[in-house]
Design a protein around this motif. Structure first.
Motif, PDB file in Angstrom:
ATOM      1  N   ARG A  91      -7.032  -0.566   8.129  1.00 44.87           N
ATOM      2  CA  ARG A  91      -7.801   0.603   8.571  1.00 44.87           C
ATOM      3  C   ARG A  91      -7.816   0.746  10.104  1.00 44.87           C
ATOM      4  N   ALA A  94       0.989   4.895   1.108  1.00 46.71           N
ATOM      5  CA  ALA A  94       0.228   5.529   2.188  1.00 46.71           C
ATOM      6  C   ALA A  94       0.824   6.838   2.707  1.00 46.71           C
ATOM      7  N   HIS A 130      -8.953   6.418   0.645  1.00 47.95           N
ATOM      8  CA  HIS A 130      -8.445   5.486  -0.363  1.00 47.95           C
ATOM      9  C   HIS A 130      -8.649   6.143  -1.728  1.00 47.95           C
ATOM     10  N   ALA A 189      -8.445  -2.310  -2.253  1.00 46.73           N
ATOM     11  CA  ALA A 189      -9.434  -2.026  -1.209  1.00 46.73           C
ATOM     12  C   ALA A 189      -9.327  -3.035  -0.063  1.00 46.73           C
ATOM     13  N   LEU A 197      -4.319   6.809   0.626  1.00 41.42           N
ATOM     14  CA  LEU A 197      -3.928   5.440   0.318  1.00 41.42           C
ATOM     15  C   LEU A 197      -4.101   5.083  -1.151  1.00 41.42           C
ATOM     16  N   VAL A 230      -6.531  -2.091   2.155  1.00 40.23           N
ATOM     17  CA  VAL A 230      -6.888  -0.901   2.925  1.00 40.23           C
ATOM     18  C   VAL A 230      -7.741  -1.296   4.128  1.00 40.23           C
ATOM     19  N   GLU A 231      -8.729  -2.146   3.882  1.00 35.95           N
ATOM     20  CA  GLU A 231      -9.629  -2.519   4.985  1.00 35.95           C
ATOM     21  C   GLU A 231      -8.872  -3.246   6.096  1.00 35.95           C
ATOM     22  N   GLY A 281      -1.711   7.402  -4.192  1.00 35.42           N
ATOM     23  CA  GLY A 281      -1.526   8.072  -2.910  1.00 35.42           C
ATOM     24  C   GLY A 281      -0.482   9.167  -3.038  1.00 35.42           C
ATOM     25  N   LEU A 320       0.854  -1.203   0.000  1.00 39.60           N
ATOM     26  CA  LEU A 320       0.000   0.000   0.000  1.00 39.60           C
ATOM     27  C   LEU A 320       0.880   1.241   0.000  1.00 39.60           C
TER      28      LEU A 320
END
Lengths: 288, 288, 288, 288
Positions: free
Chosen positions: A148, A119, A160, A141, A137, A144-145, A167, A117
């Protein structure tokens, strides 16, 4: 989860400290100069004596390093940590690097069976301390979750914004807004002084109006104090404006004001204000 | 108190309507075209068939007129209302005029035994309607306190910024911030589109960040809709930038970014966007 | 002397033709597309069917190629000519390339026992034809003197500006002056039209005044004709302004006007004028 | 012919002295401070002790005064000379004033039965001395022809550019070119220094290239000497740029580079260089 955090500078040390507040996770930390590691050990983190040691067994690895060169060396260099990461583990790079390098990191990480990721954060020392950063981000997905809940201990906003690299692209837009808005505010306030308003009055009033970006409240305080305690050094902002300018050229999108802003920050830098916070562009204009 | 309100255009009609909510006061209104007077009469105001009739017996007189020329004619012209005002009554001029003309109004009013407040507003149609304007007051503290309860029905913020004329001077700073911030935002967002972000995503995201001035939320909506419904016409913003530029020259305070912004708005105006909201500078840049 | 000339494009073909006028020398020519070679053969040159064949036995080798990439390939690539040059022979590179690449060429040539001159030219098609180019030479004085008699057939001014690489650096300054002066002239003339002067009158008058650079006479003719016959394409000028801007950043010398000029040329390029002569920036501004 | 010359400052004294070389004419001169009159008397002119005395019996009256205010006072004030001029005599105003005031002078002169020419000059002290000024004439062709023999003693170029007022308009364009070209040259040369060229080399070389306006030869000498002996004070150039900017706004012709140039000259002026020659903008940029 087992979590690693590599890079405990001004930002990273504050972010890692907030991560310690997350329950049910174990945090291992590494930094090139060991003092920062000791500090975090006192706060409850487990120390690692190398980047590779830090990432061994980790589900998630955060990096907060100062430039693409340092990322390259720490992640992919001779004792780079990437080779020591577990298959399927997730690398979350919070360092500000350019979009193309980010995409390269993503590809190389995936080629080794890792997840990645992008970030970068918006916000400086104080929001890092209070856990009020904004995360920008880039990546999948699902990834990301997964992080989080961890990010929410360090940041107030978790955006996101797209695939890996986006990002960093978005961060570039944020810094463009910061640099130019700071300059517009400075020039306008200086005219205000000529029109008879006191600096104190202007700094107390203008940042509370809807025509003024919220980040200027903190900058107005620096201006009032005449003390440009570095949150974000002017010389780095100048570097970002140069990167922005090159990107604008590549994308065939002329940026009239950003190009001019670069000239003014460049002048301030040549005048010796490079190590001050970029709000010192006010000081530069006040003197000339 | 007996209150008069002269000038019931886009702004004035909404402001007067909010004034009707104040208790214990009587409101007389006048406008050159009578339709607006009828509308306010329905809402509870007493109509006047001339400016002089409106101010007769009034303790406080508000004016909201479109330019210094109109103020000159309505206040000091052949049937100007100033001569009909009661000794010691207070004239609150909400019209946006230049600082030097304001000071002239103040002097002439005082010479006739009247009191005067310089009271331009920040905010456009919608905050005028919802009573959320910001008043930028120049004049004596005593006079400000007298009308504060009335102003609070029309505005959310009542800023007393200095002596007569300083309200207008401060307004100039506010408009400088508006024009340049809008342009910085537009250029940055357009680069964002080139970098792969959708217009909708950018307009939903950027205005919620601390690097973005709150007024941009409404402008982002105009951009998303591609409909530059006029809150503040671009050609008037250009005029204000010209006034700003002249003031900066007089005050020996070069304004790098504002001067360049004037060139870009000038180009947008020449391209035919003068009657659109000034946020249409985004549209201009998107096309070129 | 035996002389080789490699690269017979718009500029090179005209320069080589002028070289034929020098007495006592023999000229071999090479070009990737053979038509240009045939043309010069008719004029008296000896054709070569490869770059290596052209330089065999040559005392002096001129190159006039379109970009660093082409120089790299033709000089140092698989059948690169550098390996075929005689020990002690002199390579005179007239191609416009960046200073750092020039210094690299110089080092690599010397490492192979060759001599090197950096020799970009100021001037376009017409002065190339009439032998009135300006040569901006970087390298050793001895080498400059050796080729001076040859250069004098192609150019009117032979400026030895410094060591290898400085020719290219000086060329960058010349192009900076060209781009900005063209733009200043265009904006000023367009205001002149608004003030009631005809385009023809302005184009006949302004370029004859001491406040106007001599090159503008030819550009004024293009403007009068409304026909931007390409001498120097706008998109290449934009590329040079970008290179200039990067150099200015590296050298910590903010260039206010050049950065802004880049934005305006960038806008003209986005508007579709990239293939026209850079004087078409006038046309762009006239339309907007 | 009987000729009068009013205003013997830096420019006027030199111009009048050259007029003395014309044969068959008698020259009467007047200046507010009498020393300049004595000087010219020694050179052969007839002294007058008032403007009215100077113009009595004159066929042609030249004025070279420092501003519109002085013209107004000397020509139309209490002892203004206009009333003392002969019917049908010709007033040639060489003072630099704005176009609209010039047209007003023309109308008022004609209303009194006089003829009028707008005759600002391009060129400073040295060309005034050597008779190499450029005259920018606005008015009737017949009148221009009448004074051409006289003008040719003072100037090298006699340009009839349009009706009364157009001389001043054209002068504005000339000054716009001067100010911006000077600035472009300065920024470019300063980058040249960073790239390793010496100031002396640059000042000797750049002004001889076709990309550089001829007037820069003299300015390059000032820069080499580091002595900004005033030909045209920077603060007056700034004033002209402001007038230009206002005109550009009125004419709806945005001037990107001129507006930015105004900011840079403004900064130089604020830094204390206003009384130096405007070439001192180089010095300002060299320091910042």
């Amino acid at each position: 989860m087992n979590v690693a955090f590599i890079g405990l500078g001004i930002m990273g040390s504050r972010m890692a400290r907030n991560l310690l507040k997350s329950e049910g996770n174990e945090l291992k930390v590494f930094n090139r100069s060991p003092e920062a590691v000791s500090e975090l050990q006192k706060a409850g983190a487990r120390p690692a004596d190398s980047a590779r040691a830090a990432v061994a067994g980790a589900d998630v690895v955060f990096t907060m390093l100062s430039s693409p060169d340092v990322v390259e060396s720490v992640a992919f260099g001779e004792s780079g940590f990437v080779e020591a990461m577990e298959q399927g583990a997730l690398w979350v790079n919070c360092s500000t690097v350019n979009p193309s390098y980010t995409r390269e990191c993503d590809e190389r990480a995936r080629a080794r069976g890792l997840r990645f990721l992008d970030a970068p954060v918006a916000g400086t020392k104080k929001p890092a301390e209070t856990g009020e950063l904004t995360f920008l981000l880039g990546g999948k997905a699902y990834d990301v979750e997964q992080v989080r809940p961890l990010l929410e201990h360090m940041g107030q906003k978790i955006l996101h914004v797209g695939a890996a690299g986006q990002g960093s692209a978005f961060k570039m837009l944020v810094n463009a807004l910061l640099a130019q808005t700071m300059l517009v505010y400075s020039e306008t306030a200086l005219l205000g002084e000529k029109l008879g308003f006191s600096r104190e009055f202007l700094m107390d009033t203008l940042p509370n109006l809807p025509v003024t970006a919220p980040f200027l409240k903190a900058k107005a305080q620096l201006i009032k104090d005449g003390n440009y305690d570095t949150q974000f050094p002017l010389e780095l902002m100048l570097k970002d404006l140069q990167l922005l300018d090159v990107t604008a050229y590549e994308q065939k999108q002329p940026l009239f004001l950003a190009s001019l802003a670069k000239s003014v920050y460049g002048q301030a830098n040549s005048a010796g204000l490079g190590r001050e916070d970029f709000a010192a562009v006010f000081e530069h204009l006040a003197r000339h």
